[in-house]
Write a protein that holds these residues in place. Sequence first.
Motif, PDB file in Angstrom:
ATOM      1  N   ALA A  88     -17.445 -12.117  -5.069  1.00 57.91           N
ATOM      2  CA  ALA A  88     -17.083 -10.969  -4.235  1.00 57.91           C
ATOM      3  C   ALA A  88     -17.768 -11.036  -2.871  1.00 57.91           C
ATOM      4  CB  ALA A  88     -17.448  -9.666  -4.943  1.00 57.91           C
ATOM      5  N   TYR A  89     -18.956 -11.627  -2.805  1.00 60.41           N
ATOM      6  CA  TYR A  89     -19.656 -11.703  -1.520  1.00 60.41           C
ATOM      7  C   TYR A  89     -18.862 -12.501  -0.493  1.00 60.41           C
ATOM      8  CZ  TYR A  89     -23.708  -9.251  -3.199  1.00 60.41           C
ATOM      9  OH  TYR A  89     -24.536  -8.266  -3.677  1.00 60.41           O
ATOM     10  N   ALA A  90     -18.173 -13.531  -0.917  1.00 66.80           N
ATOM     11  CA  ALA A  90     -17.326 -14.292   0.010  1.00 66.80           C
ATOM     12  C   ALA A  90     -16.222 -13.398   0.557  1.00 66.80           C
ATOM     13  CB  ALA A  90     -16.749 -15.516  -0.684  1.00 66.80           C
ATOM     14  N   ALA A  91     -15.637 -12.574  -0.315  1.00 65.90           N
ATOM     15  CA  ALA A  91     -14.592 -11.645   0.126  1.00 65.90           C
ATOM     16  C   ALA A  91     -15.166 -10.604   1.078  1.00 65.90           C
ATOM     17  CB  ALA A  91     -13.945 -10.968  -1.081  1.00 65.90           C
ATOM     18  N   TYR A  92     -16.379 -10.115   0.791  1.00 64.27           N
ATOM     19  CA  TYR A  92     -17.003  -9.122   1.676  1.00 64.27           C
ATOM     20  C   TYR A  92     -17.156  -9.690   3.078  1.00 64.27           C
ATOM     21  CZ  TYR A  92     -18.484  -6.890  -2.734  1.00 64.27           C
ATOM     22  OH  TYR A  92     -18.528  -6.315  -3.976  1.00 64.27           O
ATOM     23  N   ARG A  93     -17.625 -10.934   3.171  1.00 61.98           N
ATOM     24  CA  ARG A  93     -17.838 -11.542   4.491  1.00 61.98           C
ATOM     25  C   ARG A  93     -16.504 -11.738   5.203  1.00 61.98           C
ATOM     26  NH1 ARG A  93     -21.615 -16.740   5.461  1.00 61.98           N
ATOM     27  NH2 ARG A  93     -20.029 -17.792   4.251  1.00 61.98           N
ATOM     28  N   ASP A  94     -15.449 -12.051   4.455  1.00 64.91           N
ATOM     29  CA  ASP A  94     -14.137 -12.248   5.064  1.00 64.91           C
ATOM     30  C   ASP A  94     -13.509 -10.947   5.557  1.00 64.91           C
ATOM     31  OD1 ASP A  94     -14.326 -14.951   4.615  1.00 64.91           O
ATOM     32  OD2 ASP A  94     -13.033 -14.942   2.841  1.00 64.91           O
ATOM     33  N   ARG A  95     -13.935  -9.816   4.989  1.00 64.61           N
ATOM     34  CA  ARG A  95     -13.347  -8.515   5.335  1.00 64.61           C
ATOM     35  C   ARG A  95     -13.876  -7.947   6.650  1.00 64.61           C
ATOM     36  NH1 ARG A  95     -14.257  -5.488  -0.331  1.00 64.61           N
ATOM     37  NH2 ARG A  95     -12.833  -6.759  -1.548  1.00 64.61           N
ATOM     38  N   THR A  96     -14.968  -8.476   7.158  1.00 63.46           N
ATOM     39  CA  THR A  96     -15.594  -7.856   8.320  1.00 63.46           C
ATOM     40  C   THR A  96     -15.924  -8.895   9.379  1.00 63.46           C
ATOM     41  OG1 THR A  96     -17.385  -6.381   9.034  1.00 63.46           O
ATOM     42  CG2 THR A  96     -17.936  -8.021   7.353  1.00 63.46           C
ATOM     43  N   THR A  97     -16.049  -8.424  10.608  1.00 57.78           N
ATOM     44  CA  THR A  97     -16.457  -9.314  11.694  1.00 57.78           C
ATOM     45  C   THR A  97     -17.956  -9.217  11.954  1.00 57.78           C
ATOM     46  OG1 THR A  97     -15.964  -7.593  13.330  1.00 57.78           O
ATOM     47  CG2 THR A  97     -14.215  -9.204  12.842  1.00 57.78           C
ATOM     48  N   ARG A  98     -18.624  -8.275  11.320  1.00 58.30           N
ATOM     49  CA  ARG A  98     -20.068  -8.128  11.574  1.00 58.30           C
ATOM     50  C   ARG A  98     -20.853  -9.188  10.810  1.00 58.30           C
ATOM     51  NH1 ARG A  98     -22.745  -5.663   7.355  1.00 58.30           N
ATOM     52  NH2 ARG A  98     -21.351  -4.676   5.858  1.00 58.30           N
ATOM     53  N   ASP A  99     -22.038  -9.463  11.315  1.00 55.89           N
ATOM     54  CA  ASP A  99     -22.949 -10.395  10.665  1.00 55.89           C
ATOM     55  C   ASP A  99     -23.651  -9.643   9.536  1.00 55.89           C
ATOM     56  OD1 ASP A  99     -24.394 -12.786  10.296  1.00 55.89           O
ATOM     57  OD2 ASP A  99     -26.023 -12.043  11.557  1.00 55.89           O
ATOM     58  N   LEU A 100     -23.513 -10.117   8.308  1.00 58.37           N
ATOM     59  CA  LEU A 100     -24.153  -9.439   7.180  1.00 58.37           C
ATOM     60  C   LEU A 100     -25.662  -9.635   7.260  1.00 58.37           C
ATOM     61  CD1 LEU A 100     -21.750 -10.430   4.256  1.00 58.37           C
ATOM     62  CD2 LEU A 100     -21.592  -8.500   5.839  1.00 58.37           C
ATOM     63  N   ARG A 101     -26.384  -8.530   7.294  1.00 58.74           N
ATOM     64  CA  ARG A 101     -27.842  -8.601   7.388  1.00 58.74           C
ATOM     65  C   ARG A 101     -28.438  -9.061   6.066  1.00 58.74           C
ATOM     66  NH1 ARG A 101     -28.466  -2.683  10.280  1.00 58.74           N
ATOM     67  NH2 ARG A 101     -27.929  -3.361  12.390  1.00 58.74           N
ATOM     68  N   ILE A 102     -29.345 -10.027   6.147  1.00 64.67           N
ATOM     69  CA  ILE A 102     -30.083 -10.514   4.979  1.00 64.67           C
ATOM     70  C   ILE A 102     -31.555 -10.288   5.252  1.00 64.67           C
ATOM     71  CG2 ILE A 102     -30.667 -12.514   3.561  1.00 64.67           C
ATOM     72  CD1 ILE A 102     -27.905 -13.668   4.203  1.00 64.67           C
ATOM     73  N   PHE A 103     -32.262  -9.772   4.241  1.00 65.03           N
ATOM     74  CA  PHE A 103     -33.697  -9.517   4.381  1.00 65.03           C
ATOM     75  C   PHE A 103     -34.464 -10.273   3.315  1.00 65.03           C
ATOM     76  CE2 PHE A 103     -31.734  -5.871   6.338  1.00 65.03           C
ATOM     77  CZ  PHE A 103     -32.550  -5.580   7.417  1.00 65.03           C
ATOM     78  N   ALA A 104     -35.620 -10.783   3.712  1.00 66.95           N
ATOM     79  CA  ALA A 104     -36.592 -11.361   2.782  1.00 66.95           C
ATOM     80  C   ALA A 104     -37.609 -10.272   2.486  1.00 66.95           C
ATOM     81  CB  ALA A 104     -37.272 -12.571   3.409  1.00 66.95           C
ATOM     82  N   LEU A 105     -37.839  -9.995   1.220  1.00 63.81           N
ATOM     83  CA  LEU A 105     -38.808  -8.988   0.797  1.00 63.81           C
ATOM     84  C   LEU A 105     -40.010  -9.707   0.195  1.00 63.81           C
ATOM     85  CD1 LEU A 105     -36.379  -6.546  -1.042  1.00 63.81           C
ATOM     86  CD2 LEU A 105     -37.038  -6.503   1.374  1.00 63.81           C
ATOM     87  N   THR A 106     -41.179  -9.465   0.771  1.00 57.91           N
ATOM     88  CA  THR A 106     -42.411 -10.074   0.282  1.00 57.91           C
ATOM     89  C   THR A 106     -43.434  -8.990  -0.005  1.00 57.91           C
ATOM     90  OG1 THR A 106     -43.148 -10.430   2.556  1.00 57.91           O
ATOM     91  CG2 THR A 106     -42.069 -12.281   1.461  1.00 57.91           C
ATOM     92  N   ARG A 107     -44.343  -9.273  -0.940  1.00 57.99           N
ATOM     93  CA  ARG A 107     -45.377  -8.283  -1.266  1.00 57.99           C
ATOM     94  C   ARG A 107     -46.146  -7.873  -0.026  1.00 57.99           C
ATOM     95  NH1 ARG A 107     -46.895  -7.371  -6.716  1.00 57.99           N
ATOM     96  NH2 ARG A 107     -45.757  -8.748  -8.107  1.00 57.99           N
ATOM     97  N   ASP A 108     -46.406  -6.584   0.062  1.00 57.81           N
ATOM     98  CA  ASP A 108     -47.110  -6.026   1.207  1.00 57.81           C
ATOM     99  C   ASP A 108     -48.584  -5.841   0.867  1.00 57.81           C
ATOM    100  OD1 ASP A 108     -47.492  -5.015   3.741  1.00 57.81           O
ATOM    101  OD2 ASP A 108     -46.882  -2.991   3.199  1.00 57.81           O
TER     102      ASP A 108
END
Length: 116
Positions: free
Chosen positions: A96-116
Motif C-alpha cells: 500500500a505504501y507504493a500506492a500512497y506515494r503514487d497518489r500524491t505529489t508531495r514528498d513523504l516525510r520519513i523520521f528516524a526515532l532514537t532514544r532521547d
Amino acid sequence: MLGPIGAPVILLTTTGRKSGQPRTQPLLYVHDGDTLYVIGSNFGQAHHPAWTGNLLAEPRATVAIAGERIRVRATPVTEEAVKESVFARFVEITGAYAAYRDRTTRDLRIFALTRD
C-alpha cells in the motif's frame, strides 16, 4: 506489537504544535538496530499528517512499544539513498505504501526515532 495486517505498530505521542497537548497516533514502523523509522504517508492524501508537523516543531516524543514507553528524538531523514532504502522496507511490509506515494505529489516525510 502487531497491527491488523500483522505489521509492527508503535504508538507515537507528539506534542501538538498549536495546542501544546499530547497527540497519540498508531503507526507502522521499521527499525535498524535501535533506530525506529516512521513515514508520514497519510494514505497518499495531498497534505502531510499532523503528527509530522508536530515532530518538526518539537522533535521530542514518546513511543509505546511492546509494553514499554520510550522517550525519543525525531530527526527527518533527508538523504535520498536512506529515504529510498527505508521506504522500500515499508513497501515490503505492505505494498500500500507504493500506492500512497503514487497518489500524491508531495514528498513523504520519513523520521528516524532514537532514544532521547
